[in-house]
Design a protein around this motif. Structure first.
Motif, PDB file in Angstrom:
ATOM      1  N   LEU A 115      -6.218   6.621  -0.803  1.00  0.00           N
ATOM      2  CA  LEU A 115      -6.582   5.972   0.151  1.00  0.00           C
ATOM      3  C   LEU A 115      -7.785   4.930  -0.086  1.00  0.00           C
ATOM      4  N   VAL A 128       0.838  -1.088  -0.068  1.00  0.00           N
ATOM      5  CA  VAL A 128       0.165  -0.040   0.023  1.00  0.00           C
ATOM      6  C   VAL A 128       0.909   1.317   0.032  1.00  0.00           C
ATOM      7  N   ASN A 149      -9.234   1.927   7.701  1.00  0.00           N
ATOM      8  CA  ASN A 149      -8.837   1.003   6.592  1.00  0.00           C
ATOM      9  C   ASN A 149      -8.148  -0.134   6.973  1.00  0.00           C
ATOM     10  N   GLN A 173      -7.049   1.913  -2.100  1.00  0.00           N
ATOM     11  CA  GLN A 173      -6.580   0.728  -1.402  1.00  0.00           C
ATOM     12  C   GLN A 173      -7.439   0.405  -0.421  1.00  0.00           C
ATOM     13  N   ARG A 174      -8.654   0.845  -0.039  1.00  0.00           N
ATOM     14  CA  ARG A 174      -9.228   0.283   1.055  1.00  0.00           C
ATOM     15  C   ARG A 174     -10.000  -1.085   0.707  1.00  0.00           C
ATOM     16  N   HIS A 216      -7.853   6.328   9.136  1.00  0.00           N
ATOM     17  CA  HIS A 216      -8.972   6.253   8.370  1.00  0.00           C
ATOM     18  C   HIS A 216      -9.606   4.786   8.757  1.00  0.00           C
ATOM     19  N   HIS A 255      -3.873   4.848   6.772  1.00  0.00           N
ATOM     20  CA  HIS A 255      -4.733   3.912   6.732  1.00  0.00           C
ATOM     21  C   HIS A 255      -5.502   3.566   8.108  1.00  0.00           C
ATOM     22  N   ARG A 266       2.112   6.127   5.167  1.00  0.00           N
ATOM     23  CA  ARG A 266       1.133   5.615   4.550  1.00  0.00           C
ATOM     24  C   ARG A 266       0.244   4.447   5.523  1.00  0.00           C
ATOM     25  N   LEU A 323      -7.300  -3.647   1.409  1.00  0.00           N
ATOM     26  CA  LEU A 323      -7.203  -3.869   2.966  1.00  0.00           C
ATOM     27  C   LEU A 323      -8.379  -4.797   3.667  1.00  0.00           C
TER      28      LEU A 323
END
Length: 551
Positions: free
Chosen positions: A111, A105, A140, A114-115, A138, A135, A131, A118
Motif C-alpha cells: 500500500l 491500484v 491514502n 501506491q500511496r 490507511h 487504502h 484494495r 493516490l
C-alpha cells in the motif's frame, strides 16, 4: 452524441466507426446523469460504454473547476480487468491526458508504494473492493466529499469473489449523492442486491440479445473423445496447422495447465500458461504480448472460484460455491484472478475447451473470448462420455435463450486417420510425470517472480527490454526427444495433406535453405591450380594426387 473533440479524435484512432448496441443506448443516458443497470453480452463494448461518458463529464468539469480530486471510482473483481480498464481509459484520453488522469491500484504491491500515486489525486481510480477499502482505512484515499461517479464492472462476479462485506463497508465511505453504473453480463440475485444498495432510480438496459454471438459470427463445435484422445487430437490440430491464428486452450486446474504445456513441449509447440499462481505483473504482461501477436497459444486455467459463481450450481448438481475472502487462496493462489470474464483478448480465432466447463456461465464466458466485436471466431469443446448430460444442458440453455445462437455441432473428424500419431502421443505422455509437473510449476513461478519483482526497476528504465521477455520458453523438466519435432510425410492422412503439407514443407524448405547454403558454390575438383583443395571434395573415380617433395 455531443462528445468533446479530443475524445472523438481518440475514438477515431481506435477505429470505432459506430457505437455498439450497448454504447448507443448507454452513453446518452449516462451523459444525462442517470444511474444505469446494464446487461450486455461479453465482447459488446461495455468498458467503453461507461468510460466515454466518464471522460466527457470530467472534461466538462475541468472547464469550471480547477481543484484536483478523485471524482470517479471503478470497482472490478480481478486485477487483470483492472489493468485492462486503465489501458482503455488511457487510450481514450491520449489527447487530454493532462486533464484526465487515471490510476489502477488493484496490483499486488505494498500500500505504501501506491500511496504517492493516490496523493496526487488522479481523477479516476480503478481497483478491487478489498484494495480500495485498504487504502481508505490507511487514509491514502478519501472519497467522502469528492466522489461523483461510481462504476461496478462485472457486478455479478463481485459477490462470488467474496467482496460482499467489503462493498458494504465501502458504501459507508461514499457521499449520499453520486451517479452509479452497474455493468454485468448476467442478472442474478447478487446483482439485484447491489442494485438496491448502490443505484438510485436507475434505468435498466436489458438488451434483447443472446449472451453469445449468432452462428454467422461464432461457430461452435463439440468432439466426443476420451482422455488420451484429447491429447492426440490437440497435438494433431496444432502440429498439422488445422487450427490457425491465436488460440486460447482452457483447462480446469493448474496441474492440467502444466501437464498440457509439457506435453506440447515434447513436439516443440511453444505455449504460455496463465493461472492464479503467477504474479499479477506477469499475467498482465502475458495478456498484453498475446494481444500484440507475440504468442499463438495460451493455456489458461478457468479455476474453481470463477467456474462456480455464488448462487449458481454446477452442471452436475453440486452445491453452491462457498464464498471466500478475497486475496491469496489455498496454495498461494490469487482469488482475484480471472481470465475467462471481462478480459479483452484481441483477435482470438479459436477457443478450445480442453476440459469441459463446470457451468453454463463458464462456457458462455470462455466462448466469449473469441468472436468479439465484429470478428468471426470458433469455439471447440472436447467432451468425454461422462460429460454428455452436461453438454445437453448447455445446448438446451443456449437454444432456449435465442434461436439465432447455434448449438454445438459435431466436428466431423475421423480419429482413425490419425492413429499413426498415437504412439508418439503415448510416448510424450509417459514423459510428463507428476514429478515433472511439480518441477515445472516451481520453475515457472520462480522465473516469473524474478521477472516481475527483481527486474521491475530495471524494466521501468528500459521498457523496450521488457518487450523481449517471453513467457513461452520451454520448461524441460521432462526429457524432450528431438525426432518428435518433425512430422514424417507417411504419418499425415491423405485427406489432410492439402492443408498440412504446404505449412510443413514451407518450414522444411526454409530450414534446408539455411543448412545447405554452403553447398551452393560450384564444385571445384583438385587441380594443379588448386593444390590445397580438401580430399573430401574429390569426385569418385578420380585418382588421389601423388605425394611429392613439393607437396
Amino acid at each position: 452524441m455531443g462528445l468533446e473533440d479530443r475524445l472523438l479524435k481518440a475514438i477515431a484512432d481506435l477505429g470505432w466507426a459506430k457505437p455498439t448496441l450497448i454504447q448507443e443506448k448507454a452513453i446518452p443516458l449516462a451523459l444525462e446523469g442517470k444511474d444505469l443497470l446494464a446487461r450486455a453480452r461479453t465482447g459488446s463494448g461495455k468498458t467503453a460504454a461507461y468510460s466515454v461518458p466518464i471522460i466527457q463529464h470530467l472534461l466538462h468539469v475541468k472547464t469550471v473547476v480547477t481543484e484536483q480530486t478523485v471524482r470517479v471510482l471503478i470497482l472490478v473483481p480481478t486485477k487483470e480487468l483492472g489493468q485492462q480498464v486503465q489501458q482503455m481509459i488511457r487510450q481514450l484520453t491520449q489527447y487530454c491526458a493532462r486533464d484526465v488522469r487515471v490510476a489502477d491500484v488493484s496490483g499486488q504491491v505494498d500500500l505504501s508504494a501506491q500511496r504517492p500515486v493516490l496523493m496526487e489525486k488522479p481523477d479516476i481510480v480503478v481497483g478491487t473492493p478489498s484494495r480500495i477499502l485498504s487504502h481508505l482505512k490507511h487514509q491514502n484515499l478519501c472519497l467522502k466529499d469528492s466522489l461523483e461517479m461510481l462504476v461496478i464492472d462485472e457486478a455479478d462476479l463481485l459477490f462470488s469473489f467474496g467482496f460482499e462485506e467489503d462493498l458494504k463497508s465501502l458504501l459507508c465511505q461514499f457521499p449520499k449523492i453520486y451517479q452509479a453504473f452497474l455493468m454485468s453480463a448476467t442478472f442474478n440475485e447478487d446483482v439485484q442486491a447491489l442494485k438496491a444498495l448502490v443505484l438510485h432510480n436507475p434505468v435498466t438496459l436489458k438488451l434483447q440479445e443472446s449472451q453469445l454471438p449468432d452462428s454467422k459470427q461464432l461457430t461452435q463445435y463439440q468432439i466426443q473423445c476420451e482422455e488420451e484422445d484429447k491429447f492426440l487430437l490437440l497435438y494433431t490440430l496444432l502440429k498439422l496447422s488445422l487450427v490457425r491464428g491465436k488460440t486460447i486452450i482452457f483447462v480446469n486446474a493448474i496441474d492440467r495447465c502444466y501437464r498440457l504445456k509439457l506435453f506440447l513441449e515434447q513436439f516443440s509447440i511453444p505455449a504460455c500458461v496463465l493461472n492464479s499462481e503467477l504474479p499479477v505483473q506477469s499475467r498482465c504482461h502475458i495478456i498484453s504480448q498475446f494481444n500484440q501477436g507475440i504468442y499463438d497459444y495460451i493455456i489458461a486455467t478457468d479455476e474453481h472460484a470463477l467456474a462456480e459463481p455464488a448462487g449458481q450450481t454446477k452442471l452436475d448438481g453440486g452445491k453452491k460455491n462457498k464464498k471466500k475472502k478475497p486475496g491469496k487462496g489455498d496454495g498461494g493462489r490469487d482469488q482475484e484472478y480471472g481470465v475467462s470474464r471481462g478480459i479483452d483478448f484481441q483477435n482470438v480465432s479459436t477457443v478450445i475447451n480442453f476440459d469441459f466447463p463446470q457451468s453454463l456461465a463458464s462456457y458462455i464466458h470462455r466462448a466469449g473470448r473469441t468472436a468479439r466485436a465484429n470478428n468471426p471466431g470458433t469455439a471447440l469443446t472436447l467432451v468425454n462420455h461422462e460429460e454428455l448430460p452436461k453438454l445437453a444442458e448447455i445446448e438446451d440453455a443456449l437454444m432456449g435463450e435465442s434461436t439465432e445462437t447455434s448449438i454445438l455441432r459435431p466436428y466431423k473428424f475421423r480419429m482413425e486417420e490419425i492413429e499413426g500419431f498415437r504412439y508418439r502421443c503415448r510416448d510424450a505422455m509417459r514423459s510428463v510425470t507428476k514429478q515433472a509437473i511439480k518441477e515445472a510449476r516451481l520453475k515457472e513461478i520462480k522465473e516469473e517472480l524474478l521477472n516481475s519483482e527483481k527486474l521491475k526497476t530495471y524494466f521501468e528504465d528500459n521498457p523496450r527490454d521488457f518487450q523481449l521477455l517471453r513467457h513461452d520458453q520451454p520448461l524441460h523438466p521432462a526429457l524432450v526427444k528431438p525426432h518428435l519435432k518433425n512430422v514424417p510425410d507417411y504419418l499425415i492422412p491423405p485427406t489432410l495433406r492439402g492443408i498440412a503439407c504446404p505449412m510443413i514443407q514451407k518450414k522444411r524448405r526454409r530450414k534446408q535453405g539455411a543448412t545447405n547454403s554452403h553447398f551452393k558454390k560450384p564444385f571445384k575438383p583438385y587441380t594443379k591450380q588448386n593444390p590445397l583443395r580438401s580430399f573430401k571434395y574429390i569426385k569418385r573415380g578420380q585418382q588421389k594426387p601423388k605425394r611429392t617433395e613439393q607437396s
